[in-house]
Design an enzyme around this catalytic site. Sequence first.
Site, PDB file in Angstrom:
ATOM      1  N   GLU A   8      -2.437  -6.765   8.257  1.00  0.00           N
ATOM      2  CA  GLU A   8      -1.112  -6.656   8.560  1.00  0.00           C
ATOM      3  C   GLU A   8      -0.859  -7.422   9.924  1.00  0.00           C
ATOM      4  O   GLU A   8      -1.792  -7.777  10.399  1.00  0.00           O
ATOM      5  CB  GLU A   8      -0.484  -5.297   8.977  1.00  0.00           C
ATOM      6  CG  GLU A   8       0.799  -5.185   9.246  1.00  0.00           C
ATOM      7  CD  GLU A   8       1.769  -5.640   8.364  1.00  0.00           C
ATOM      8  OE1 GLU A   8       1.976  -7.014   8.448  1.00  0.00           O
ATOM      9  OE2 GLU A   8       2.655  -4.785   7.809  1.00  0.00           O
ATOM     10  N   HIS A  36       0.711  -1.288   0.183  1.00  0.00           N
ATOM     11  CA  HIS A  36      -0.094   0.161   0.098  1.00  0.00           C
ATOM     12  C   HIS A  36       0.802   1.293  -0.136  1.00  0.00           C
ATOM     13  O   HIS A  36       2.040   1.061   0.313  1.00  0.00           O
ATOM     14  CB  HIS A  36      -0.862  -0.136   1.259  1.00  0.00           C
ATOM     15  CG  HIS A  36      -0.155   0.188   2.470  1.00  0.00           C
ATOM     16  ND1 HIS A  36       0.323   1.139   2.977  1.00  0.00           N
ATOM     17  CD2 HIS A  36       0.068  -0.774   3.402  1.00  0.00           C
ATOM     18  CE1 HIS A  36       0.901   0.940   4.016  1.00  0.00           C
ATOM     19  NE2 HIS A  36       0.733  -0.228   4.483  1.00  0.00           N
TER      20      HIS A  36
END
Length: 195
Positions: A79, A9
């Site tokens: 994550e 990202h």
Amino acid sequence: MGELILIRHGQTEWSLSGRHAGRTDVPLTDAGEAAAEALAPRLARLPLVAVFSSPLSRAMRTAELAGLTGVRPDPDLMEWDYGGYEGLTAAQIRETRPGWNLWRDGVIPGDADRPGERLEHVAARIDATLDRIRPLLDDGDVAVVAHGHLARVLTVRWLGLDASAGRLLGHPHPGTLGFLAVEDGQPFISAWNVP
């Protein structure tokens, strides 16, 4: 066989300052949005048959700005849950835990929303994701939009290594690509940190 394209990202305020952003939904910075948009021309040329993303907004927004369509949010791509280290930098953690290393020492428990996660649990999530992705690669490339530490675990599990080997890879920079492939039946990294 297609390639597995890893997309980290775009930049966030926390990635810029080195803070551990596991489950906290931190938005992209203007630079992060620009980097995501810059990926669009390259990604448009790839024969993508599927796109998966962490459901966190920084990953989903990166996918959107990069021009990816049909994105499937996958909670297994979130994550690492940093638990009590969420929001801290490595330097801050080492003030109370000298010599700390995420790959060796892990995290401490946090609150109910961020209880923390052992590396083995991250690896199990990634193994499940790879089991879903591998059959799709027979038809073309698959893109995954995810996070820094998670991308390192995914890469070493792709290579058939123990998850702790993620420490051997450089951290993927925000808004960059990694390419994982297979040649003569052997998985390998064909490119890493491609802007």
